[in-house]
Design a protein around this motif. Sequence first.
Motif, PDB file in Angstrom:
ATOM      1  N   THR A 257     -17.767  20.190  19.565  1.00 30.50           N
ATOM      2  CA  THR A 257     -18.485  21.724  19.580  1.00 30.50           C
ATOM      3  C   THR A 257     -17.697  22.732  20.474  1.00 30.50           C
ATOM      4  O   THR A 257     -17.186  23.799  20.012  1.00 30.50           O
ATOM      5  CB  THR A 257     -19.844  21.697  19.877  1.00 30.50           C
ATOM      6  OG1 THR A 257     -20.586  20.667  19.419  1.00 30.50           O
ATOM      7  CG2 THR A 257     -20.582  22.870  20.100  1.00 30.50           C
ATOM      8  N   ALA A 258     -17.324  22.412  21.742  1.00 25.78           N
ATOM      9  CA  ALA A 258     -16.580  23.262  22.685  1.00 25.78           C
ATOM     10  C   ALA A 258     -15.275  23.419  22.040  1.00 25.78           C
ATOM     11  O   ALA A 258     -14.623  24.692  21.943  1.00 25.78           O
ATOM     12  CB  ALA A 258     -16.510  22.804  24.014  1.00 25.78           C
ATOM     13  N   SER A 259     -14.428  22.846  21.412  1.00 29.88           N
ATOM     14  CA  SER A 259     -13.209  22.798  21.362  1.00 29.88           C
ATOM     15  C   SER A 259     -13.042  23.713  19.867  1.00 29.88           C
ATOM     16  O   SER A 259     -12.412  24.555  19.840  1.00 29.88           O
ATOM     17  CB  SER A 259     -12.639  21.418  20.812  1.00 29.88           C
ATOM     18  OG  SER A 259     -12.603  20.613  22.005  1.00 29.88           O
TER      19      SER A 259
ATOM     20  N   ALA B 291     -14.044  27.249  20.905  1.00 32.30           N
ATOM     21  CA  ALA B 291     -12.930  27.775  21.338  1.00 32.30           C
ATOM     22  C   ALA B 291     -11.756  28.201  20.435  1.00 32.30           C
ATOM     23  O   ALA B 291     -11.100  29.349  20.625  1.00 32.30           O
ATOM     24  CB  ALA B 291     -12.404  27.145  22.632  1.00 32.30           C
ATOM     25  N   THR B 292     -11.630  27.000  19.736  1.00 30.99           N
ATOM     26  CA  THR B 292     -10.304  27.337  18.591  1.00 30.99           C
ATOM     27  C   THR B 292     -10.579  28.615  17.591  1.00 30.99           C
ATOM     28  O   THR B 292      -9.776  29.354  17.552  1.00 30.99           O
ATOM     29  CB  THR B 292     -10.275  25.916  17.927  1.00 30.99           C
ATOM     30  OG1 THR B 292      -9.832  24.955  18.828  1.00 30.99           O
ATOM     31  CG2 THR B 292      -9.122  26.167  16.707  1.00 30.99           C
TER      32      THR B 292
ATOM     33  N   LEU C 147     -12.281  31.318  18.192  1.00 28.41           N
ATOM     34  CA  LEU C 147     -12.115  32.463  18.876  1.00 28.41           C
ATOM     35  C   LEU C 147     -10.678  32.899  18.992  1.00 28.41           C
ATOM     36  O   LEU C 147     -10.327  33.912  18.655  1.00 28.41           O
ATOM     37  CB  LEU C 147     -12.801  32.221  20.409  1.00 28.41           C
ATOM     38  CG  LEU C 147     -12.441  33.615  21.352  1.00 28.41           C
ATOM     39  CD1 LEU C 147     -13.126  34.467  21.010  1.00 28.41           C
ATOM     40  CD2 LEU C 147     -12.469  33.132  22.884  1.00 28.41           C
ATOM     41  N   ILE C 148      -9.592  31.998  19.435  1.00 26.68           N
ATOM     42  CA  ILE C 148      -8.553  32.464  19.631  1.00 26.68           C
ATOM     43  C   ILE C 148      -7.602  32.489  18.265  1.00 26.68           C
ATOM     44  O   ILE C 148      -6.936  33.090  18.125  1.00 26.68           O
ATOM     45  CB  ILE C 148      -7.792  31.235  20.449  1.00 26.68           C
ATOM     46  CG1 ILE C 148      -8.533  30.954  21.806  1.00 26.68           C
ATOM     47  CG2 ILE C 148      -6.138  31.724  20.733  1.00 26.68           C
ATOM     48  CD1 ILE C 148      -8.431  32.353  22.739  1.00 26.68           C
ATOM     49  N   ASP C 149      -8.076  31.689  17.368  1.00 20.23           N
ATOM     50  CA  ASP C 149      -7.539  31.513  16.000  1.00 20.23           C
ATOM     51  C   ASP C 149      -7.368  32.674  15.257  1.00 20.23           C
ATOM     52  O   ASP C 149      -6.359  33.433  14.623  1.00 20.23           O
ATOM     53  CB  ASP C 149      -8.164  30.519  15.173  1.00 20.23           C
ATOM     54  CG  ASP C 149      -7.664  30.421  13.652  1.00 20.23           C
ATOM     55  OD1 ASP C 149      -8.311  30.332  12.839  1.00 20.23           O
ATOM     56  OD2 ASP C 149      -6.228  30.276  13.712  1.00 20.23           O
TER      57      ASP C 149
ATOM     58  N   MET D  83     -20.167  21.278  28.762  1.00 27.31           N
ATOM     59  CA  MET D  83     -19.168  20.836  27.776  1.00 27.31           C
ATOM     60  C   MET D  83     -17.828  21.504  28.605  1.00 27.31           C
ATOM     61  O   MET D  83     -17.689  22.337  29.114  1.00 27.31           O
ATOM     62  CB  MET D  83     -19.392  21.697  26.591  1.00 27.31           C
ATOM     63  CG  MET D  83     -20.143  20.831  25.609  1.00 27.31           C
ATOM     64  SD  MET D  83     -20.553  21.751  24.108  1.00 27.31           S
ATOM     65  CE  MET D  83     -21.222  23.155  24.408  1.00 27.31           C
ATOM     66  N   ARG D  84     -16.619  20.677  28.399  1.00 27.33           N
ATOM     67  CA  ARG D  84     -15.371  20.884  28.802  1.00 27.33           C
ATOM     68  C   ARG D  84     -14.556  21.831  27.696  1.00 27.33           C
ATOM     69  O   ARG D  84     -14.558  21.201  26.503  1.00 27.33           O
ATOM     70  CB  ARG D  84     -14.787  19.825  29.293  1.00 27.33           C
ATOM     71  CG  ARG D  84     -13.606  19.972  30.023  1.00 27.33           C
ATOM     72  CD  ARG D  84     -13.183  18.760  31.018  1.00 27.33           C
ATOM     73  NE  ARG D  84     -13.015  17.805  30.084  1.00 27.33           N
ATOM     74  CZ  ARG D  84     -11.530  17.521  29.762  1.00 27.33           C
ATOM     75  NH1 ARG D  84     -10.756  18.206  29.928  1.00 27.33           N
ATOM     76  NH2 ARG D  84     -11.499  16.228  29.067  1.00 27.33           N
ATOM     77  N   LEU D  85     -13.917  22.871  27.879  1.00 22.90           N
ATOM     78  CA  LEU D  85     -13.063  23.517  26.946  1.00 22.90           C
ATOM     79  C   LEU D  85     -11.855  22.878  26.853  1.00 22.90           C
ATOM     80  O   LEU D  85     -11.251  22.203  27.866  1.00 22.90           O
ATOM     81  CB  LEU D  85     -13.207  24.889  27.368  1.00 22.90           C
ATOM     82  CG  LEU D  85     -14.352  25.812  27.320  1.00 22.90           C
ATOM     83  CD1 LEU D  85     -14.204  27.155  27.850  1.00 22.90           C
ATOM     84  CD2 LEU D  85     -14.802  25.769  25.654  1.00 22.90           C
ATOM     85  N   MET D  86     -11.076  22.986  25.932  1.00 24.28           N
ATOM     86  CA  MET D  86      -9.878  22.547  25.722  1.00 24.28           C
ATOM     87  C   MET D  86      -8.926  23.548  26.554  1.00 24.28           C
ATOM     88  O   MET D  86      -9.210  24.732  26.814  1.00 24.28           O
ATOM     89  CB  MET D  86      -9.151  22.780  24.334  1.00 24.28           C
ATOM     90  CG  MET D  86      -9.174  21.608  23.624  1.00 24.28           C
ATOM     91  SD  MET D  86      -8.100  21.925  22.080  1.00 24.28           S
ATOM     92  CE  MET D  86      -9.166  22.974  20.829  1.00 24.28           C
TER      93      MET D  86
ATOM     94  N   ARG E  19      -5.563  25.148  23.214  1.00 24.83           N
ATOM     95  CA  ARG E  19      -6.151  26.139  22.207  1.00 24.83           C
ATOM     96  C   ARG E  19      -5.454  27.066  21.431  1.00 24.83           C
ATOM     97  O   ARG E  19      -5.490  27.048  20.214  1.00 24.83           O
ATOM     98  CB  ARG E  19      -7.448  26.766  22.872  1.00 24.83           C
ATOM     99  CG  ARG E  19      -8.656  25.881  23.145  1.00 24.83           C
ATOM    100  CD  ARG E  19      -9.719  26.789  23.879  1.00 24.83           C
ATOM    101  NE  ARG E  19      -9.289  27.056  25.184  1.00 24.83           N
ATOM    102  CZ  ARG E  19      -9.614  28.341  25.906  1.00 24.83           C
ATOM    103  NH1 ARG E  19     -10.097  29.229  25.121  1.00 24.83           N
ATOM    104  NH2 ARG E  19      -9.140  28.667  26.882  1.00 24.83           N
TER     105      ARG E  19
ATOM    106  N   SER F  47      -4.716  26.895  17.710  1.00 28.52           N
ATOM    107  CA  SER F  47      -5.159  28.046  16.882  1.00 28.52           C
ATOM    108  C   SER F  47      -3.973  28.415  15.889  1.00 28.52           C
ATOM    109  O   SER F  47      -4.184  29.069  14.794  1.00 28.52           O
ATOM    110  CB  SER F  47      -5.718  28.898  17.770  1.00 28.52           C
ATOM    111  OG  SER F  47      -4.495  29.720  18.500  1.00 28.52           O
TER     112      SER F  47
ATOM    113  N   LEU G  34      -3.539  26.471  13.009  1.00 24.39           N
ATOM    114  CA  LEU G  34      -4.731  26.929  11.997  1.00 24.39           C
ATOM    115  C   LEU G  34      -4.247  28.029  11.422  1.00 24.39           C
ATOM    116  O   LEU G  34      -4.420  28.120  10.122  1.00 24.39           O
ATOM    117  CB  LEU G  34      -5.993  27.080  12.783  1.00 24.39           C
ATOM    118  CG  LEU G  34      -6.757  25.775  13.052  1.00 24.39           C
ATOM    119  CD1 LEU G  34      -7.968  26.052  13.889  1.00 24.39           C
ATOM    120  CD2 LEU G  34      -7.230  25.111  11.789  1.00 24.39           C
TER     121      LEU G  34
END
Lengths: 179, 282
Positions: free
Chosen positions: A27-29, A32-33, A35-37, B1-4, B9, B13, B16
């Motif tokens: 979920t966190a990943s 965050a992804t 957001l930046i994507d 939760m821990r962020l990447m 990230r 991204s 992606l």
Amino acid sequence: MRPPTAALFLVVLALLAVPERMFGQVTASLGATVLIDNTALTIGQINGLDFGIVVPGTPTKIGPKAALAGKFVLHGVKNAEARITFALPTVLTVGPNSMPISFADDPITGKFGCHRNQDQQANCTTYTPSTPLVVRIRNNAPPQNTFYVWIGGKVSPAVGQQPGTYTGLVTMSAVYTGN
Amino acid sequence: MRLMPRSRRLTVSIALAAAALAIQPVLLEAILVAPHAVFMDHRSRTGQVFLVNTGDTPEEVSIDLKYGYPATDSTGTVFIKLIDQPDSTEPSAAAWIKAYPRRAVLAPGQRQVVRLLATPPAGLPDGEYWSRIIATSRGSKVAVVGGDSTVSAGLTLELRTIISLSYRKGAVHTGVSVTDLRANRHADSLEIWFGAERQGNAAFLGTLVYELVGEDGKPRDQWETPVAVYHPLSRRYVFPLDSVPDGRYTLRMRLTTARNDLDQRNILPAEPVTRSVDVETR
């Protein structure tokens, strides 16, 4: 379409995603992804503006809604405001020889620029390409976060124009205004 | 939760974004620049920008830094004012931040990390310093079919992507004061003039929300737009009034530092600002 390239990227994505899932950070990943994507900005040319072989003494025009028009696409932050400008040449050259090119409004063809936030050339809004365009990126998730611009023009080879491949430089600038 | 981790990230991204572009029509020339806003601080003095050639031909990309900020012209249209030689009163970081490499040739699909390194002058006061990063890409020459005896014509293309860079040192704070708010009907649209000045020593990055409220107190329409105030600006907005019947309304304006396109860690808080003005749409 480039299925092999797309497939390759998807494989890479899958490999990148696996370790995160293993550590229970999905979920966190993903949050965050996303957001930046959304913050990448891409400008690209889909079609070049190519007049091909022209007849000396006969002006050649390409309208912005013609199939031969130059086609550009911007991908960016959805709903972000961008200012798009073109620095356009007035002549094309080969060696010491030159040929006039114009992007000014034409009494018959009209305006040589056209824009729309979707890939719908027939329904795009015409404009004069030498003027700045302040627009908003389509308010959709990637890859539909788009803005399209089409550019035509007019070349006027003189009677007795020296043979050769005449070229000129167009500079397209895309700036996020932050507004 | 821990962020990447942040760099991871960004890498994911970009993959992606590149993957999304890969399923689009073939691009003759294209360059991806990420992120669209770079933030650096005095502690690390480093930053990075990712470039990806998402086109089908090799691209020569160069990186330049130039001082600039959003400004408005007499018609209320925003533009980026680029200044080659800013005077000493301008908070320019362009002269002391360098990009490595400054030039690269990217094959189709190739990614390049551009490192940014700051060497600020000694005794730099606390505050925010600005620059614009200009990524210029040039593709291969136009291929126009023609023989020795024919005349042919075509164009080569240069693509310039311009993004913002902010360098923060020490205590930075921001705010905004609204200097103008006018609204009136213009044809089938609502024309709003908005003036603002930055407070503090950092740019105000936020969101402007307009709400059109009827005499009965019910909201009839709402528009939202990001806003960036570096220097005083006078902005004209035009919003469609398609769904709004003629009548008397109040236009409520709310300006906050909420931004969904920026990493929250880079948002500087500030007090929200609200204003309102009467509008007649007859």
